[in-house]
Write a protein that holds these residues in place. Structure first.
Motif, PDB file in Angstrom:
ATOM      1  N   PRO A 185     -22.481   6.610 -35.358  1.00  8.20           N
ATOM      2  CA  PRO A 185     -22.432   6.023 -36.703  1.00  8.20           C
ATOM      3  C   PRO A 185     -21.592   4.751 -36.685  1.00  8.20           C
ATOM      4  CG  PRO A 185     -21.831   8.361 -36.736  1.00  8.20           C
ATOM      5  CD  PRO A 185     -21.872   7.956 -35.306  1.00  8.20           C
ATOM      6  N   ASP A 186     -21.767   3.899 -37.690  1.00  7.41           N
ATOM      7  CA  ASP A 186     -21.040   2.621 -37.723  1.00  7.41           C
ATOM      8  C   ASP A 186     -19.534   2.799 -37.876  1.00  7.41           C
ATOM      9  OD1 ASP A 186     -23.392   1.270 -37.443  1.00  7.41           O
ATOM     10  OD2 ASP A 186     -23.674   0.888 -39.587  1.00  7.41           O
ATOM     11  N   ASP A 187     -19.082   3.959 -38.379  1.00  7.99           N
ATOM     12  CA  ASP A 187     -17.638   4.158 -38.553  1.00  7.99           C
ATOM     13  C   ASP A 187     -16.988   4.833 -37.336  1.00  7.99           C
ATOM     14  OD1 ASP A 187     -18.779   6.629 -38.937  1.00  7.99           O
ATOM     15  OD2 ASP A 187     -17.977   6.946 -40.951  1.00  7.99           O
ATOM     16  N   ILE A 188     -17.734   4.926 -36.228  1.00  8.26           N
ATOM     17  CA  ILE A 188     -17.175   5.329 -34.932  1.00  8.26           C
ATOM     18  C   ILE A 188     -17.650   4.291 -33.922  1.00  8.26           C
ATOM     19  CG2 ILE A 188     -17.009   7.094 -33.143  1.00  8.26           C
ATOM     20  CD1 ILE A 188     -17.836   9.173 -35.180  1.00  8.26           C
ATOM     21  N   ARG A 189     -16.728   3.552 -33.312  1.00  8.02           N
ATOM     22  CA  ARG A 189     -17.095   2.480 -32.394  1.00  8.02           C
ATOM     23  C   ARG A 189     -16.334   2.613 -31.080  1.00  8.02           C
ATOM     24  NH1 ARG A 189     -21.640   0.342 -33.168  1.00  8.02           N
ATOM     25  NH2 ARG A 189     -21.865   2.504 -33.785  1.00  8.02           N
ATOM     26  N   VAL A 190     -17.070   2.564 -29.972  1.00  4.05           N
ATOM     27  CA  VAL A 190     -16.457   2.547 -28.642  1.00  4.05           C
ATOM     28  C   VAL A 190     -16.154   1.094 -28.298  1.00  4.05           C
ATOM     29  CG1 VAL A 190     -16.731   3.121 -26.209  1.00  4.05           C
ATOM     30  CG2 VAL A 190     -17.734   4.601 -27.965  1.00  4.05           C
ATOM     31  N   SER A 191     -14.901   0.797 -27.944  1.00  2.00           N
ATOM     32  CA  SER A 191     -14.497  -0.590 -27.718  1.00  2.00           C
ATOM     33  C   SER A 191     -14.366  -0.958 -26.251  1.00  2.00           C
ATOM     34  CB  SER A 191     -13.171  -0.872 -28.424  1.00  2.00           C
ATOM     35  OG  SER A 191     -12.160   0.023 -27.974  1.00  2.00           O
ATOM     36  N   ALA A 192     -14.083   0.010 -25.378  1.00  2.00           N
ATOM     37  CA  ALA A 192     -13.879  -0.328 -23.960  1.00  2.00           C
ATOM     38  C   ALA A 192     -14.030   0.916 -23.091  1.00  2.00           C
ATOM     39  CB  ALA A 192     -12.496  -0.938 -23.763  1.00  2.00           C
ATOM     40  N   VAL A 193     -14.281   0.668 -21.799  1.00  2.00           N
ATOM     41  CA  VAL A 193     -14.393   1.747 -20.821  1.00  2.00           C
ATOM     42  C   VAL A 193     -13.537   1.402 -19.613  1.00  2.00           C
ATOM     43  CG1 VAL A 193     -16.436   0.697 -19.755  1.00  2.00           C
ATOM     44  CG2 VAL A 193     -15.977   3.132 -19.406  1.00  2.00           C
ATOM     45  N   CYS A 194     -12.912   2.396 -19.023  1.00  2.00           N
ATOM     46  CA  CYS A 194     -12.190   2.231 -17.767  1.00  2.00           C
ATOM     47  C   CYS A 194     -12.954   3.021 -16.711  1.00  2.00           C
ATOM     48  CB  CYS A 194     -10.746   2.743 -17.883  1.00  2.00           C
ATOM     49  SG  CYS A 194      -9.820   2.600 -16.348  1.00  2.00           S
ATOM     50  N   LEU A 195     -13.558   2.305 -15.773  1.00  2.00           N
ATOM     51  CA  LEU A 195     -14.394   2.951 -14.766  1.00  2.00           C
ATOM     52  C   LEU A 195     -13.582   3.561 -13.626  1.00  2.00           C
ATOM     53  CD1 LEU A 195     -17.280   0.318 -14.514  1.00  2.00           C
ATOM     54  CD2 LEU A 195     -17.282   2.486 -15.775  1.00  2.00           C
ATOM     55  N   ARG A 196     -12.354   3.105 -13.475  1.00  2.00           N
ATOM     56  CA  ARG A 196     -11.496   3.628 -12.396  1.00  2.00           C
ATOM     57  C   ARG A 196     -10.106   3.951 -12.941  1.00  2.00           C
ATOM     58  NH1 ARG A 196     -14.990   0.163 -10.339  1.00  2.00           N
ATOM     59  NH2 ARG A 196     -13.847  -1.564 -11.286  1.00  2.00           N
ATOM     60  N   PRO A 197      -9.968   5.062 -13.698  1.00  2.00           N
ATOM     61  CA  PRO A 197      -8.645   5.444 -14.196  1.00  2.00           C
ATOM     62  C   PRO A 197      -7.704   5.735 -13.028  1.00  2.00           C
ATOM     63  CG  PRO A 197     -10.389   6.693 -15.294  1.00  2.00           C
ATOM     64  CD  PRO A 197     -11.015   5.999 -14.123  1.00  2.00           C
ATOM     65  N   PRO A 198      -6.372   5.635 -13.244  1.00  2.00           N
ATOM     66  CA  PRO A 198      -5.415   5.946 -12.175  1.00  2.00           C
ATOM     67  C   PRO A 198      -5.608   7.376 -11.664  1.00  2.00           C
ATOM     68  CG  PRO A 198      -4.327   4.888 -14.033  1.00  2.00           C
ATOM     69  CD  PRO A 198      -5.721   5.191 -14.477  1.00  2.00           C
ATOM     70  N   GLU A 199      -5.242   7.603 -10.431  1.00  2.00           N
ATOM     71  CA  GLU A 199      -5.392   8.934  -9.834  1.00  2.00           C
ATOM     72  C   GLU A 199      -4.625   9.975 -10.659  1.00  2.00           C
ATOM     73  OE1 GLU A 199      -4.756  11.176  -5.508  1.00  2.00           O
ATOM     74  OE2 GLU A 199      -4.376   9.018  -5.729  1.00  2.00           O
ATOM     75  N   GLY A 200      -5.292  11.088 -10.946  1.00  2.00           N
ATOM     76  CA  GLY A 200      -4.668  12.145 -11.727  1.00  2.00           C
ATOM     77  C   GLY A 200      -4.605  11.857 -13.214  1.00  2.00           C
ATOM     78  N   PHE A 201      -5.365  10.870 -13.665  1.00  2.00           N
ATOM     79  CA  PHE A 201      -5.317  10.465 -15.074  1.00  2.00           C
ATOM     80  C   PHE A 201      -5.817  11.574 -15.985  1.00  2.00           C
ATOM     81  CE2 PHE A 201      -7.207   8.622 -18.895  1.00  2.00           C
ATOM     82  CZ  PHE A 201      -6.178   7.818 -19.356  1.00  2.00           C
ATOM     83  N   ASP A 202      -5.126  11.748 -17.117  1.00  2.00           N
ATOM     84  CA  ASP A 202      -5.520  12.687 -18.169  1.00  2.00           C
ATOM     85  C   ASP A 202      -5.208  12.010 -19.493  1.00  2.00           C
ATOM     86  OD1 ASP A 202      -4.713  14.907 -20.234  1.00  2.00           O
ATOM     87  OD2 ASP A 202      -5.914  15.952 -18.723  1.00  2.00           O
ATOM     88  N   ALA A 203      -6.207  11.905 -20.378  1.00  2.00           N
ATOM     89  CA  ALA A 203      -6.024  11.171 -21.632  1.00  2.00           C
ATOM     90  C   ALA A 203      -4.861  11.694 -22.461  1.00  2.00           C
ATOM     91  CB  ALA A 203      -7.312  11.219 -22.450  1.00  2.00           C
ATOM     92  N   ARG A 204      -4.575  12.975 -22.347  1.00  2.00           N
ATOM     93  CA  ARG A 204      -3.476  13.552 -23.124  1.00  2.00           C
ATOM     94  C   ARG A 204      -2.133  13.380 -22.424  1.00  2.00           C
ATOM     95  NH1 ARG A 204      -2.657  20.001 -24.616  1.00  2.00           N
ATOM     96  NH2 ARG A 204      -0.681  19.737 -25.738  1.00  2.00           N
ATOM     97  N   PHE A 205      -2.053  13.815 -21.184  1.00  2.00           N
ATOM     98  CA  PHE A 205      -0.763  13.880 -20.504  1.00  2.00           C
ATOM     99  C   PHE A 205      -0.345  12.559 -19.856  1.00  2.00           C
ATOM    100  CE2 PHE A 205      -2.384  18.291 -20.453  1.00  2.00           C
ATOM    101  CZ  PHE A 205      -1.380  18.871 -21.216  1.00  2.00           C
ATOM    102  N   SER A 206      -1.265  11.618 -19.692  1.00  2.00           N
ATOM    103  CA  SER A 206      -0.915  10.328 -19.098  1.00  2.00           C
ATOM    104  C   SER A 206      -0.484   9.297 -20.136  1.00  2.00           C
ATOM    105  CB  SER A 206      -2.106   9.770 -18.304  1.00  2.00           C
ATOM    106  OG  SER A 206      -2.451  10.631 -17.236  1.00  2.00           O
ATOM    107  N   CYS A 207      -0.542   9.663 -21.412  1.00  2.00           N
ATOM    108  CA  CYS A 207      -0.169   8.739 -22.492  1.00  2.00           C
ATOM    109  C   CYS A 207       1.359   8.571 -22.544  1.00  2.00           C
ATOM    110  CB  CYS A 207      -0.694   9.255 -23.823  1.00  2.00           C
ATOM    111  SG  CYS A 207      -0.357   8.149 -25.213  1.00  2.00           S
ATOM    112  N   ASP A 208       1.832   7.322 -22.481  1.00  2.00           N
ATOM    113  CA  ASP A 208       3.276   7.049 -22.523  1.00  2.00           C
ATOM    114  C   ASP A 208       3.841   7.151 -23.933  1.00  2.00           C
ATOM    115  OD1 ASP A 208       3.403   6.601 -19.794  1.00  2.00           O
ATOM    116  OD2 ASP A 208       2.977   4.462 -19.986  1.00  2.00           O
ATOM    117  N   SER A 209       3.074   6.689 -24.913  1.00  2.00           N
ATOM    118  CA  SER A 209       3.544   6.745 -26.300  1.00  2.00           C
ATOM    119  C   SER A 209       2.377   6.647 -27.269  1.00  2.00           C
ATOM    120  CB  SER A 209       4.542   5.612 -26.584  1.00  2.00           C
ATOM    121  OG  SER A 209       3.905   4.357 -26.484  1.00  2.00           O
TER     122      SER A 209
END
Length: 439
Positions: A185-209
């Motif tokens: 839908p227009d009110d959900i937009r994907v802005s960017a992709v990271c094709l090679r996240p850092p090793e061991g990356f986790d969207a929850r636990f790798s967030c600094d702030s």
């Protein structure tokens, strides 16, 4: 009807057009109903098509003899996969929060829409996120928006494992951002992709702030007092009195670190509570804002924040209402250095999606203008009744009470230990009953 016309034509070649009309009127067909005529025409056409000398009888078709073409299932085992991260934004008021729910919800969830788009485009094998290492940065409640949310997961790829390591192969990869924005839908937009996240990356636990903003109108509020009170949140504190206590989570450590807490001007009469922290408890920001609004209204002193953070002085959470969900947004999430690939703003797709968002903005702007005209045409009271107090909850309506009760004098909730213990007892009792039913 073409056969009937030819039949009449061949049988009356020597008759003039006028005579044909008279002859037709004198036939028994004139007395037939429309349905009878259609049926007869179909019979005559079947005779012509099949060369039969008797009316064609309706044939029955044996459905079992008809072979239906089966839809070929997509075989993910024949395709490569890769682990990626996606950055996206959404307006939360049309959704039942970010996270997918086990049970049906009144409104769809943001994740539900994203996973559905991925499943439709064959980027993931199912609608079950746990099957492809799914993780989210921050879980937002119903009505809450986000400007820079992040998820990580494993998706289908055009490249082999070795090819995925080299950036020069990126143009050959699936256009994840483009594909998803076509389906979302227009009110959900994907802005960017990271094709090679850092090793061991986790969207929850790798967030600094995580960076939140809570918007509010300044009318009736002492902004200077709110600024002073908000600074009291900074540092490492026990926030058990500023969250929703839930026994199902069995949380025992409520200490969180707030990096920055400020009151900032946005535009016109709108300000925001600007908050940056490492991690947050459930409903923590809305509870923090509710107490700041009490200070801003003059219903509580600036010292309220320090008193609530002092677990010895306030060991159990007083009962109070949270601030409204709509003005809250997850503004940003900070991660270690990552290779974010944004959409090419010069191509047609970017222009098309940009126009869609512009149209959405205009849609809400027009609605806001109409609502203001609507408001100005109606009679309104100049002030609230002096005998009652309206507690500001950030939604414009608030809660009206006959007499305001200071936070220190209110009834309190059960302690964290009691809430956790009661939940475990209920859980054990349910498990025992279920076990007995199986026996």
């Amino acid at each position: 009807m073409s056969f009937l016309f030819n039949l009449f034509k061949s049988g009356n070649r020597s008759v003039t057009n006028s005579n044909q009309a008279v002859a037709l009127e004198n036939t028994h067909y004139v007395k037939w109903t429309k349905e009878q005529l259609i049926k007869r025409v179909l019979e005559l056409e079947s005779i012509q098509n099949e060369g039969l000398s008797i009316p064609h009888k309706k044939r029955k078709v044996d459905i079992s003899t008809v072979t239906k073409k089966k839809k070929k299932e997509f075989d993910f085992s024949k395709h490569n996969s890769r682990f990626i991260a996606l950055k996206f934004a959404y307006l939360g008021w049309n959704y039942n929060g970010l996270a997918m729910q086990k049970e049906a919800t009144p409104l769809p969830t943001v994740e539900g829409k994203i996973i559905e788009a991925m499943y439709t485009s064959k980027l993931v094998p199912s609608m079950v996120p746990q099957e492809y290492s799914f993780s989210r940065c921050g879980r937002t409640d119903k009505g809450v928006s986000a400007m820079s949310q992040v998820i990580s997961l494993k998706v289908r790829s055009n490249l082999t494992d070795e090819e995925q390591k080299r950036p020069e192969n990126d143009p050959r990869e699936i256009r994840y951002v483009h594909i998803l924005n076509q389906l979302l839908p227009d009110d959900i937009r994907v802005s960017a992709v990271c094709l090679r996240p850092p090793e061991g990356f986790d969207a929850r636990f790798s967030c600094d702030s995580r960076h939140y903003k809570y918007l509010f109108e300044a009318d009736g509020l002492d902004i200077s007092k709110m600024k002073e009170a908000s600074s009291k949140y900074e540092g490492d504190h026990d926030f058990r009195n500023f969250c929703k206590l839930d026994g199902s989570k069995q949380i025992t450590n409520h200490r969180r670190t707030i990096i920055s807490a400020k009151i900032l001007h946005v535009e016109g009469n709108i300000y925001c509570f600007d908050l940056v922290g490492r991690a947050f408890l459930w409903h923590q920001v809305r509870c923090m804002m509710a107490n700041l609004l009490l200070v801003g209204q003059g219903l509580e002193e600036v010292s309220l924040i320090e008193d609530m953070l002092d677990i010895e002085k306030t060991p159990q959470k007083p009962i109070y209402d949270m601030a409204d969900d709509l003005p809250l947004l997850l503004y940003d999430c900070k991660f270690p250095e990552m290779e974010w690939i944004e959409s090419n703003l010069n191509n047609y797709d970017a222009v098309k999606y940009g126009k869609a968002v512009n149209a959405l903005a205009l849609h809400y702007q027009l609605k806001a203008t109409i609502v203001n005209i609507f408001k100005n045409t109606l009679p309104t009271a100049e002030t609230d009744f002096k005998t009652k107090t309206r507690i500001n909850l950030g939604d414009g309506k608030g809660k009206v009470v006959t007499k305001y009760e200071k936070m220190k004098d209110r009834e309190v909730m059960h302690s964290v230990e009691t809430i956790n213990s009661k939940y475990l007892k209920r859980k054990k009792a349910k498990a025992k009953i279920k076990k007995e039913e199986l026996v």
